[in-house]
Design a protein around this motif. Sequence first.
Motif, PDB file in Angstrom:
ATOM      1  N   ARG A 100     104.101  60.047   0.685  1.00 46.06           N
ATOM      2  CA  ARG A 100     104.066  59.527   2.053  1.00 46.06           C
ATOM      3  C   ARG A 100     102.978  60.207   2.857  1.00 46.06           C
ATOM      4  O   ARG A 100     102.787  61.419   2.771  1.00 46.06           O
ATOM      5  CB  ARG A 100     105.427  59.734   2.719  1.00 46.06           C
ATOM      6  N   TRP A 101     102.279  59.424   3.658  1.00 40.37           N
ATOM      7  CA  TRP A 101     101.246  59.906   4.583  1.00 40.37           C
ATOM      8  C   TRP A 101     101.705  59.546   5.982  1.00 40.37           C
ATOM      9  O   TRP A 101     102.135  58.424   6.246  1.00 40.37           O
ATOM     10  CB  TRP A 101      99.913  59.238   4.267  1.00 40.37           C
ATOM     11  N   GLN A 102     101.631  60.485   6.930  1.00 43.02           N
ATOM     12  CA  GLN A 102     102.147  60.221   8.262  1.00 43.02           C
ATOM     13  C   GLN A 102     101.261  60.848   9.324  1.00 43.02           C
ATOM     14  O   GLN A 102     100.792  61.973   9.181  1.00 43.02           O
ATOM     15  CB  GLN A 102     103.580  60.779   8.397  1.00 43.02           C
ATOM     16  N   ARG A 103     101.044  60.104  10.399  1.00 49.47           N
ATOM     17  CA  ARG A 103     100.372  60.646  11.571  1.00 49.47           C
ATOM     18  C   ARG A 103     101.397  60.745  12.696  1.00 49.47           C
ATOM     19  O   ARG A 103     102.132  59.802  12.970  1.00 49.47           O
ATOM     20  CB  ARG A 103      99.209  59.767  12.025  1.00 49.47           C
ATOM     21  N   LYS A 104     101.432  61.925  13.364  1.00 51.54           N
ATOM     22  CA  LYS A 104     102.378  62.130  14.453  1.00 51.54           C
ATOM     23  C   LYS A 104     101.646  62.641  15.684  1.00 51.54           C
ATOM     24  O   LYS A 104     100.763  63.506  15.586  1.00 51.54           O
ATOM     25  CB  LYS A 104     103.449  63.160  14.066  1.00 51.54           C
ATOM     26  N   THR A 105     102.008  62.119  16.839  1.00 58.31           N
ATOM     27  CA  THR A 105     101.506  62.645  18.101  1.00 58.31           C
ATOM     28  C   THR A 105     102.149  64.003  18.364  1.00 58.31           C
ATOM     29  O   THR A 105     103.340  64.183  18.159  1.00 58.31           O
ATOM     30  CB  THR A 105     101.826  61.690  19.254  1.00 58.31           C
ATOM     31  N   SER A 152     101.042  68.935   3.241  1.00 54.53           N
ATOM     32  CA  SER A 152      99.881  69.535   3.896  1.00 54.53           C
ATOM     33  C   SER A 152      99.597  68.764   5.178  1.00 54.53           C
ATOM     34  O   SER A 152      99.924  67.589   5.297  1.00 54.53           O
ATOM     35  CB  SER A 152      98.650  69.504   2.980  1.00 54.53           C
ATOM     36  N   GLY A 153      98.992  69.459   6.154  1.00 55.58           N
ATOM     37  CA  GLY A 153      98.725  68.827   7.440  1.00 55.58           C
ATOM     38  C   GLY A 153      97.415  69.278   8.034  1.00 55.58           C
ATOM     39  O   GLY A 153      96.946  70.398   7.780  1.00 55.58           O
ATOM     40  N   SER A 154      96.820  68.397   8.846  1.00 52.58           N
ATOM     41  CA  SER A 154      95.598  68.702   9.587  1.00 52.58           C
ATOM     42  C   SER A 154      95.808  68.314  11.038  1.00 52.58           C
ATOM     43  O   SER A 154      96.383  67.261  11.335  1.00 52.58           O
ATOM     44  CB  SER A 154      94.400  67.930   9.003  1.00 52.58           C
ATOM     45  N   LEU A 155      95.318  69.157  11.955  1.00 49.32           N
ATOM     46  CA  LEU A 155      95.602  69.007  13.374  1.00 49.32           C
ATOM     47  C   LEU A 155      94.330  68.641  14.134  1.00 49.32           C
ATOM     48  O   LEU A 155      93.260  69.208  13.884  1.00 49.32           O
ATOM     49  CB  LEU A 155      96.170  70.331  13.900  1.00 49.32           C
ATOM     50  N   PHE A 156      94.443  67.673  15.068  1.00 50.87           N
ATOM     51  CA  PHE A 156      93.297  67.207  15.840  1.00 50.87           C
ATOM     52  C   PHE A 156      93.728  66.960  17.288  1.00 50.87           C
ATOM     53  O   PHE A 156      94.892  66.661  17.561  1.00 50.87           O
ATOM     54  CB  PHE A 156      92.737  65.890  15.277  1.00 50.87           C
ATOM     55  N   ASP A 157      92.759  67.074  18.223  1.00 55.14           N
ATOM     56  CA  ASP A 157      93.070  66.688  19.593  1.00 55.14           C
ATOM     57  C   ASP A 157      92.775  65.195  19.767  1.00 55.14           C
ATOM     58  O   ASP A 157      92.388  64.505  18.817  1.00 55.14           O
ATOM     59  CB  ASP A 157      92.295  67.551  20.603  1.00 55.14           C
ATOM     60  N   ASP A 158      92.950  64.699  20.998  1.00 56.03           N
ATOM     61  CA  ASP A 158      92.795  63.269  21.232  1.00 56.03           C
ATOM     62  C   ASP A 158      91.362  62.782  21.013  1.00 56.03           C
ATOM     63  O   ASP A 158      91.124  61.578  20.853  1.00 56.03           O
ATOM     64  CB  ASP A 158      93.234  62.909  22.655  1.00 56.03           C
ATOM     65  N   ASN A 159      90.400  63.706  21.022  1.00 54.50           N
ATOM     66  CA  ASN A 159      89.012  63.335  20.792  1.00 54.50           C
ATOM     67  C   ASN A 159      88.594  63.538  19.339  1.00 54.50           C
ATOM     68  O   ASN A 159      87.406  63.566  19.026  1.00 54.50           O
ATOM     69  CB  ASN A 159      88.094  64.142  21.721  1.00 54.50           C
ATOM     70  N   ASN A 160      89.605  63.716  18.454  1.00 51.38           N
ATOM     71  CA  ASN A 160      89.392  63.865  17.015  1.00 51.38           C
ATOM     72  C   ASN A 160      88.717  65.171  16.638  1.00 51.38           C
ATOM     73  O   ASN A 160      88.150  65.294  15.539  1.00 51.38           O
ATOM     74  CB  ASN A 160      88.574  62.683  16.454  1.00 51.38           C
ATOM     75  N   ASN A 161      88.767  66.159  17.532  1.00 49.09           N
ATOM     76  CA  ASN A 161      88.230  67.473  17.221  1.00 49.09           C
ATOM     77  C   ASN A 161      89.293  68.298  16.512  1.00 49.09           C
ATOM     78  O   ASN A 161      90.459  68.290  16.912  1.00 49.09           O
ATOM     79  CB  ASN A 161      87.811  68.201  18.510  1.00 49.09           C
ATOM     80  N   PRO A 162      88.939  69.022  15.459  1.00 51.39           N
ATOM     81  CA  PRO A 162      89.917  69.865  14.768  1.00 51.39           C
ATOM     82  C   PRO A 162      90.496  70.914  15.704  1.00 51.39           C
ATOM     83  O   PRO A 162      89.796  71.493  16.533  1.00 51.39           O
ATOM     84  CB  PRO A 162      89.096  70.514  13.649  1.00 51.39           C
TER      85      PRO A 162
END
Length: 861
Positions: free
Chosen positions: A611-616, A674-684
């Motif tokens: 499963r792949w998931q994007r969460k706010t 595993s997870g990767s974190l970004f802000d609303d402007n797609n910056n890591p």
Amino acid sequence: MKMLSKKPAFALMLTMTTASFYFAQSTQDTLSKDNEIEQVVLTGVADIAKDRKTPVAVSTIKEAQIIEKLGNQEFPEILNSTPSVYATKGGGGFGDSNLVIRGFDQRNIAIMVNGVPVNDMESGAVYWSNWAGLSDVTSAMQVQRGLGSSKLAIASVGGTVNILTRAADKKEGGIVSIGVGNDDYHKSLFAYNTGKNEKGWSSSFLMSRTAGRTYIDNTQFEGYNYYFALGYQPSAKHDLQFTITGAPQTHNQRTYAPTIANYIKFNPDQDGTPNRKYNSDWGYLNGEAFPMRVNYYHKPVMSINWDWKISENSKLNTVGYGSFGRGGGTGDLGKVGGKTLSQWGVDSNGQMNLDQVYAANALVNPVTAAAGSTLVRRSSINSHNWFGLISSFNQKVNENFNFTAGIDTRYYYGYHYQLVSDLLGARGYKDDKNKNIAPNVVSNVYAPNPTWNPFGGKTDPMEDRVGYSNDGEVLWYGAFGQAEYSTEKLSAFIQGAVSNQAFQRIDAFVKDGVTVQRNQTVNTKTGFKDIVGYNIKGGVNYNFDDHNNAFANIGYYSKQPFLNSVYPSNFQVVNPNLTNEKIFSAELGYGYRSPIFSANVNIYRTTWGDRWQRKTVNFNASAGTSTTTGYVEMSGIEEVHQGAEVDFVVKPFKFLEFTGMFSYGDYHYNGNASGSLFDDNNNPVSFNNSTSNSSELYLNKAKVGNAPQTTAALGFNIKPVKDLSFDTQWRYVDRNYANIDVNTFTDATVAAKGTLELPSFNLFDLGLSYKIRLNNDKQYFTIRGNVYNLFDTTYIQESATNNHVKQVSDFKTSSNTDTQAQALYNTYINNPNNFYKGLDVSNRVYFGFGRTWAATLSFNF
């Protein structure tokens, strides 16, 4: 034919179908043999489970129950008395509810209207606010937990909710009703059905308006619902139905869950109890309440359904539909004085300091200032055009065997961009995100009001768009087939479906051949990425005698991921690790039927891998609001959902009926992710205590959040005299856990504490109905009253964080000695203000509503 109502992210594709149905016995009022559910055989594309025949776990809610018990609740809440279902009000805004079945959220539940899937084709989302009037035209709602009986290539991971709407040829008659409720709630409705005339024509019309405020502060709303159906049956072989429906609405929201501490701090009574109505997403601007979060949408849906009875043994059912959704939601964008909106803090009442923002904005010249140097309210547009066609051919081979084959085709184009909704005193907003034009100052503002254009209308000018502008295009081609065998005692089926989904992302802010993302040169259009998915399932039911039956089903899904999984991080680059999600499910069930007592027992297990998931997500909570918003992308998730369910009906007398249910589940993660974190402007963005935006998530054995794993309900309905009824229901929720907070689960030591368990709670509802008959049997008044949460219980329905009560080890740092850590711990643990019902008050939660009520007076004619 049946008709649907409304919805945002998809067009309530109704497959309005003339239905002579056979009501599958439900866990609600249909388990009683006195009420032997008339076999619902929808002649359209809807797949309705039949009691003691279709081998799935099913509950059916009838129209009368919806009319009586819904009141001013959210539409999905009518399902809360069914096993393994948890429906909440979410943040508490009008239509912002959430639905969970067997631990799976509504993005992974197939929501169907008359057999047509309505989940958003990009994300699977369901927006109940755009269905505000769906309850007005629903004839029945059937919940199939688990695999379900739909033949389409839909991934009903947790279950299927099939909403069946009224037909144009409903019996002649009409209704006028007026409703009132807490917090200035009021609703008015008019509906009329002509019935079918001698030439085969029929029509149905409905119009309603709902307005007021929910239990939460500053959540004013206004919504309309219109519905028109036209039917024509030129002969016994052909039945045509046309339907159009829509529900333009606007409502203020609460999208950020405050901390428990702030619920208590900003209680006007200052008595140490939480202010359950507290909402931090607004403030006063120039002396008037100003909402920063407003949702507005109109999603008209049109459909035409053709049922063709080719012969006694052959029939063809076809529905074509179209939806034109327009609208979005507001929030903040930019900074002023170097501070985001939340960094400007809140006043003594916990509301945003908008007057300070207004004054600071007035000092900035957006022409000479850097981009994003003013703070404005923006609208994030989420519009779409959606078209589809489903055609199903059924052949009865003999008395025992029949097969069905068909196609399911869809086209979806989604529009996603931002506009300025209010300048908050600024002279403009300077944006530099569009790489095809020089930084420009936007001064045009767009009020958050839904359009009434049933065909959607134009999209907004490119020069007024800020932040981002990307479109999603989805092509869907599917085919399905099913074979059924049935005798008086035995029924069995095997079903298979395959679909190809083609995804394309179109980013108007990217410069063709120049922009580099993930070390690749990209273009405005990605081109289509084709992904094939399929499912296969089968089941068998055996009736031992007139009272006892048992069933089993099993199935496997290879489910295509959503669009943001295909193009992660909002880039124009295909996910290099793209793979289908794999779902395996098996279930056993037993049923007992008698005139006095009926019951169902089910056990099930579902595994969901790859499963792949994007969460706010929100970072750095401060003063009740978030300082930074963004998203996390998680991959390699595997979940296990298993449990048992019981539901029953006891009817010892004609005037008395008891209903009940109990469900016990085990929903947990299997292995890490595993997870990767970004802000609303797609910056890591770096995870806590880390210099990287990527991390292992220690999820193994952690419980799935915001999905109670123990639920129970018990109710009764008594009719002491003709036309008077009284009903009550008790509901119990336990073993409900907080949602996964990714920052917590990047630390193996902290993650070892698991997901935070929330306090259990009990709720009681009451209802009373009285009918006043006139001389004409077709004319009568009905008075209905409901009280929800009768005892005004304070309870937590959801949590966004997993902040456990601290231990001594949590105070140990390189600069603290053991003695100092112990002293800090003692100070913390001995301060009662740090805790609420055993929880650390730093947790961000949504409390459920307190006592609410609704009353309706209607006149049928």
